[in-house]
Design an enzyme around this catalytic site. Structure first.
Site, mmCIF file in Angstrom:
data_model
loop_
_atom_site.group_PDB
_atom_site.id
_atom_site.type_symbol
_atom_site.label_atom_id
_atom_site.label_comp_id
_atom_site.label_asym_id
_atom_site.label_seq_id
_atom_site.Cartn_x
_atom_site.Cartn_y
_atom_site.Cartn_z
ATOM 1 N N SER A 178 0.856 -1.187 0.000
ATOM 2 C CA SER A 178 0.000 0.000 0.000
ATOM 3 C C SER A 178 0.894 1.241 0.000
ATOM 4 O O SER A 178 1.728 1.378 -0.900
ATOM 5 C CB SER A 178 -0.949 -0.026 1.195
ATOM 6 O OG SER A 178 -1.858 1.048 1.123
ATOM 7 N N THR A 179 0.780 2.096 1.003
ATOM 8 C CA THR A 179 1.540 3.351 1.024
ATOM 9 C C THR A 179 3.044 3.091 0.930
ATOM 10 O O THR A 179 3.599 2.339 1.726
ATOM 11 C CB THR A 179 1.249 4.134 2.315
ATOM 12 O OG1 THR A 179 -0.162 4.234 2.488
ATOM 13 C CG2 THR A 179 1.849 5.530 2.248
ATOM 14 N N HIS A 204 -2.526 -1.052 -3.423
ATOM 15 C CA HIS A 204 -3.681 -0.170 -3.268
ATOM 16 C C HIS A 204 -3.508 1.049 -4.164
ATOM 17 O O HIS A 204 -2.583 1.835 -3.971
ATOM 18 C CB HIS A 204 -3.820 0.283 -1.816
ATOM 19 C CG HIS A 204 -4.127 -0.817 -0.861
ATOM 20 N ND1 HIS A 204 -3.916 -0.705 0.499
ATOM 21 C CD2 HIS A 204 -4.639 -2.068 -1.056
ATOM 22 C CE1 HIS A 204 -4.296 -1.830 1.097
ATOM 23 N NE2 HIS A 204 -4.723 -2.675 0.180
ATOM 24 N N MET A 297 -0.176 1.046 5.106
ATOM 25 C CA MET A 297 -0.946 1.351 6.308
ATOM 26 C C MET A 297 -2.049 0.329 6.488
ATOM 27 O O MET A 297 -2.644 -0.136 5.524
ATOM 28 C CB MET A 297 -1.559 2.755 6.176
ATOM 29 C CG MET A 297 -2.242 3.252 7.426
ATOM 30 S SD MET A 297 -1.036 3.588 8.723
ATOM 31 C CE MET A 297 -2.116 4.147 10.038
ATOM 32 N N ASP A 300 -4.527 -4.871 5.835
ATOM 33 C CA ASP A 300 -5.052 -5.628 4.705
ATOM 34 C C ASP A 300 -4.096 -6.740 4.289
ATOM 35 O O ASP A 300 -2.913 -6.492 4.047
ATOM 36 C CB ASP A 300 -5.295 -4.679 3.517
ATOM 37 C CG ASP A 300 -5.973 -5.373 2.340
ATOM 38 O OD1 ASP A 300 -6.810 -6.274 2.580
ATOM 39 O OD2 ASP A 300 -5.661 -5.031 1.193
#
Length: 364
Positions: A178-179, A204, A297, A300
């Site tokens: 993600s991030t 993401h 973050m 998930d």
């Protein structure tokens, strides 16, 4: 409570006003300044010492990419890009993430005021994440050295050509991020040889940006990188990225793995969701899977990564020191999903060593 101090940089007075209002509505943050171009922003950053800046791309006197490049070289700090959802906007956003921006928000081309207000929750969430992110100074090579090396991206060098030999086509590498994940994924894929097992990836990302992400990686890697297509066969030497706004999982058709791309419900608030991909890997791939959890973050994919491990996969998790955000890796570790916790730059090498040590049994 110490508030997150934000400087907004955008040439649109409307956008500056909207972002200022959205930020100041939050109990834990305040907009301490708003600039209409990077030169004014430079003075504000020096005088106000903000925790985060939001940065537009197209601005007078100096565009956002030039400003970001200088900022991350001279005074690294958390930056959230505000990018227009266009093909060019997507390509430039990928460049911004390479330069060290923590994340981005895709603002609409039309209905700007309503669109930004609808994105308010996403904007403040990304500012909060950025405020706690680990930011590193970006060292960019000079143009002559880039030209000499043939690497116009300014990123990591292409890995030296190696060969794994004939590895079973049943092997599959599954990556979630993600991030901060776009650069982490690049670091791993650039080290994978052309004869690596198939790779499936959920990062993401909203619709409209994964096409540019895949295309940029494809120019840098020995393997072929593309956006996943529903029903497409997963081939060795190829990496498939979940399309933004869709769920992506793996299924089997005869002896082949195939991509399943569908407009499913959000899982863990994400679409695409790492949980969806990793659950399918646990069910379909089992002990032939290798899992990799990278910076991001939240949690998930953590539970599903443990399911992968229970089904016999071997899993790598990025360590805290090399993560932009340690949330997803931390959750994977807490769920007992990790076989090895490694710095980002060591993951590909460890994976290739393990693949190489087992490849003899699959040679033909």
């Amino acid at each position: 409570m110490k508030k997150i101090r934000v400087v907004v940089v955008d040439d649109s007075a409307l956008v500056r006003g909207l972002l200022t209002e959205i930020i100041n509505r939050q109990k834990d943050m305040e907009c301490v300044g708003a600039a209409n171009d990077p030169l004014i922003a430079r003075e504000m950053i020096r005088d106000l010492n903000p925790d985060v800046i939001t940065l537009d791309i197209e601005m007078p006197r100096m565009d956002g990419i030039d400003f970001l490049s200088r900022l991350m070289r001279l005074r690294p700090m958390p930056v959230v890009m505000i990018s227009t959802l266009t093909e060019r906007g997507a390509e430039v956003t990928m460049r911004a993430l390479e330069l060290g921006a923590v994340d981005f928000v895709a603002k609409p081309r039309i209905g700007l005021a309503d669109g930004i207000n609808e994105l308010a929750g996403q904007i403040v969430e990304k500012i909060r994440i950025a405020a706690s992110a680990h930011i590193r100074r970006v060292s960019l090579p000079n143009p002559s050295s880039m030209a000499a090396s043939g690497n116009a991206s300014g990123g990591a060098q292409r890995a030296e050509p190696i060969s794994l030999g004939r590895v079973s086509t049943e092997k599959l590498i599954c990556i979630g991020a993600s991030t901060g994940g776009t650069e982490a994924i690049k670091e791993i894929l650039m080290r994978m040889p052309a004869d690596s097992p198939g790779i499936v990836i959920t990062q993401h990302m909203p619709p409209g940006f994964t096409t540019s992400f895949a295309a940029r990686l494809n120019t840098l890697c020995q393997i072929t990188v593309q956006e996943a297509v529903n029903g497409g066969r997963v081939l060795p030497g190829h990496a498939y990225i979940a399309p933004g706004g869709k769920q992506f999982r793996i299924d089997k058709s005869g002896a082949n793995y195939v991509c399943v791309v569908e407009d499913g419900e959000a899982v863990n608030r994400h679409k695409p969701s790492v949980e969806v991909l990793f659950k399918s890997a646990a069910r379909v791939v089992g002990r032939n899977a290798f899992g990799i959890m990278l910076t991001g973050m939240g949690g998930d994919g953590a539970k599903a990564m443990r399911e992968m491990k229970d089904a016999g996969s071997y899993n790598y998790v990025q360590d805290e020191a090399s993560c932009i955000v340690f949330g997803m890796p931390r959750e994977a570790i807490l769920h007992g999903a990790a076989d090895e916790v490694l710095p980002l730059l060591d993951i590909a090498g460890a994976l290739l060593s393990r693949l190489g040590s087992t490849s003899d049994r699959y040679r033909v």
